[in-house]
Design a protein around this motif. Structure first.
Motif, mmCIF file in Angstrom:
data_model
loop_
_atom_site.group_PDB
_atom_site.id
_atom_site.type_symbol
_atom_site.label_atom_id
_atom_site.label_comp_id
_atom_site.label_asym_id
_atom_site.label_seq_id
_atom_site.Cartn_x
_atom_site.Cartn_y
_atom_site.Cartn_z
ATOM 1 N N ASP A 113 -9.924 5.441 2.375
ATOM 2 C CA ASP A 113 -9.762 6.787 1.837
ATOM 3 C C ASP A 113 -10.287 6.813 0.407
ATOM 4 O O ASP A 113 -9.704 6.184 -0.488
ATOM 5 N N VAL A 129 0.828 -1.199 0.000
ATOM 6 C CA VAL A 129 0.000 0.000 0.000
ATOM 7 C C VAL A 129 0.866 1.253 0.000
ATOM 8 O O VAL A 129 0.546 2.251 -0.654
ATOM 9 N N GLU A 130 1.954 1.217 0.712
ATOM 10 C CA GLU A 130 2.836 2.383 0.777
ATOM 11 C C GLU A 130 3.427 2.692 -0.595
ATOM 12 O O GLU A 130 3.581 3.863 -0.971
ATOM 13 N N PHE A 184 -10.045 8.960 -1.821
ATOM 14 C CA PHE A 184 -9.129 9.610 -2.755
ATOM 15 C C PHE A 184 -7.904 8.749 -3.066
ATOM 16 O O PHE A 184 -7.125 9.079 -3.955
ATOM 17 N N ASN A 185 -7.726 7.672 -2.328
ATOM 18 C CA ASN A 185 -6.617 6.745 -2.567
ATOM 19 C C ASN A 185 -7.147 5.309 -2.564
ATOM 20 O O ASN A 185 -7.064 4.615 -1.552
ATOM 21 N N PRO A 186 -7.725 4.869 -3.660
ATOM 22 C CA PRO A 186 -8.267 3.513 -3.721
ATOM 23 C C PRO A 186 -7.164 2.472 -3.531
ATOM 24 O O PRO A 186 -5.983 2.741 -3.811
ATOM 25 N N PRO A 187 -7.522 1.275 -3.050
ATOM 26 C CA PRO A 187 -6.520 0.208 -2.875
ATOM 27 C C PRO A 187 -6.144 -0.409 -4.220
ATOM 28 O O PRO A 187 -6.647 -1.470 -4.598
ATOM 29 N N TYR A 188 -5.247 0.259 -4.935
ATOM 30 C CA TYR A 188 -4.901 -0.200 -6.268
ATOM 31 C C TYR A 188 -4.313 -1.606 -6.248
ATOM 32 O O TYR A 188 -4.558 -2.397 -7.164
ATOM 33 N N GLY A 192 3.154 8.817 -5.901
ATOM 34 C CA GLY A 192 2.893 9.166 -7.291
ATOM 35 C C GLY A 192 3.865 8.492 -8.238
ATOM 36 O O GLY A 192 5.067 8.403 -7.954
ATOM 37 N N THR A 231 2.151 1.814 -3.660
ATOM 38 C CA THR A 231 1.138 2.244 -4.620
ATOM 39 C C THR A 231 0.561 3.614 -4.269
ATOM 40 O O THR A 231 -0.052 4.260 -5.126
ATOM 41 N N GLY A 232 0.750 4.073 -3.024
ATOM 42 C CA GLY A 232 0.216 5.364 -2.617
ATOM 43 C C GLY A 232 1.025 6.545 -3.094
ATOM 44 O O GLY A 232 0.534 7.672 -3.130
#
Length: 276
Positions: free
Chosen positions: A234, A35-36, A236-240, A41, A38-39
């Motif tokens: 969140d 997650v870190e 604004f930050n989907p779990p990509y 940019g 992919t979060g």
């Protein structure tokens, strides 16, 4: 000159493969990222620290497992019913002479080309009235409506290629019309039946518009529709990473089916292409 053509062919083939497989490779790589990672940019293509945590989280997610069960059940039932009805209809169209045969084929083709979005509103109101909303039959019925035309066209081409004399010979030997159809015609048309079943399964497995519009809970929601609810804590930050992992898991059955039965698929699609 031949060597140049061969080199150009392989270069073109390589470019096409890269163009087609690059998104798939990106999704697979994304499924192994934390997650870190992919979060941030513009993450790099390969994961810095590959992890299986996304796969563990998806498998342990009850909503995903329920959606996966719904997808398998709805797709299999839709495929079975569509193939049964399409086999009977295609046999009648290929073997029997009756008025309106061309009209039936034209209507089947028109139904297959009809936009799904145009039916969402009427189906939503009708299914609410008939208490079919958010149920398996509420998805199976419209899936069959869109898969039957394709299955009928595929199977009718196969039945036309089967010699009529084989069925007559079976009847001469004492078989009834139903026995000749079941024991002679259907086995000979097995590649076409198999192709129709695979194409029907793919449609039911990947369909999204009806699945998201005619369901409201995980009781009947399929995987494509359920993935749209994976928003994470969140918005604004989907779990990509989890979305990519779920996409990989859902794509595996389709890849396995294509690899195992690709010859039958090609045989079914090319049937009737050459006369004689």
């Amino acid at each position: 000159m031949r060597n140049r053509n061969a080199v150009g062919t392989w270069v073109g083939f390589a470019l096409i493969m890269v163009w087609c497989l690059l998104p798939v490779a990106w999704i697979i790589s994304l499924s192994f990222k934390s997650v870190e990672e992919t979060g941030v940019g513009s993450p790099q293509f390969l994961p810095k620290d590959p992890t299986w945590q996304n796969y563990k989280d998806i498998i342990d997610n009850p909503d995903f497992t329920a959606a996966l069960r719904n997808s398998f059940g709805i797709a299999l039932i839709s495929t079975l019913l569509s193939v049964i009805f399409a086999t009977l209809a295609a046999y009648a169209i290929a073997r029997l002479e009756f008025r309106g045969k061309r009209l039936v084929l034209s209507l089947a083709l028109a139904i297959a080309m009809f936009p799904v979005v145009a039916l969402v509103g009427p189906l939503f109101d009708l299914w609410r009235t008939l208490h079919l909303f958010n149920t398996w039959p509420g998805l199976i019925i419209p899936y069959m409506s869109f898969t039957l035309p394709l299955a009928i066209w595929t199977l009718s081409a196969f039945f036309r290629e089967i010699p009529w004399e084989m069925e007559q010979a079976a009847q001469v030997d004492g078989a009834t019309s139903w026995q000749a159809f079941r024991k002679v015609i259907v086995p000979l048309a097995a590649p076409g039946v198999f192709t129709a079943a695979i194409l029907t399964f793919f449609f039911a497995w990947n369909e999204f518009v009806l699945a998201i519009s005619l369901t409201s809970t995980t009781a009947s929601r399929t995987v494509p529709a359920q993935l749209s609810f994976f928003v994470g804590p969140d918005p604004f930050n989907p779990p990509y990473g989890q979305l990519a992992t779920a996409s990989v898991l859902v794509t595996i059955p389709v890849i396995v089916i294509v690899l195992l039965f690709q010859r039958r698929i090609v045989a079914g699609l090319t049937s009737g292409a050459v006369k004689g």
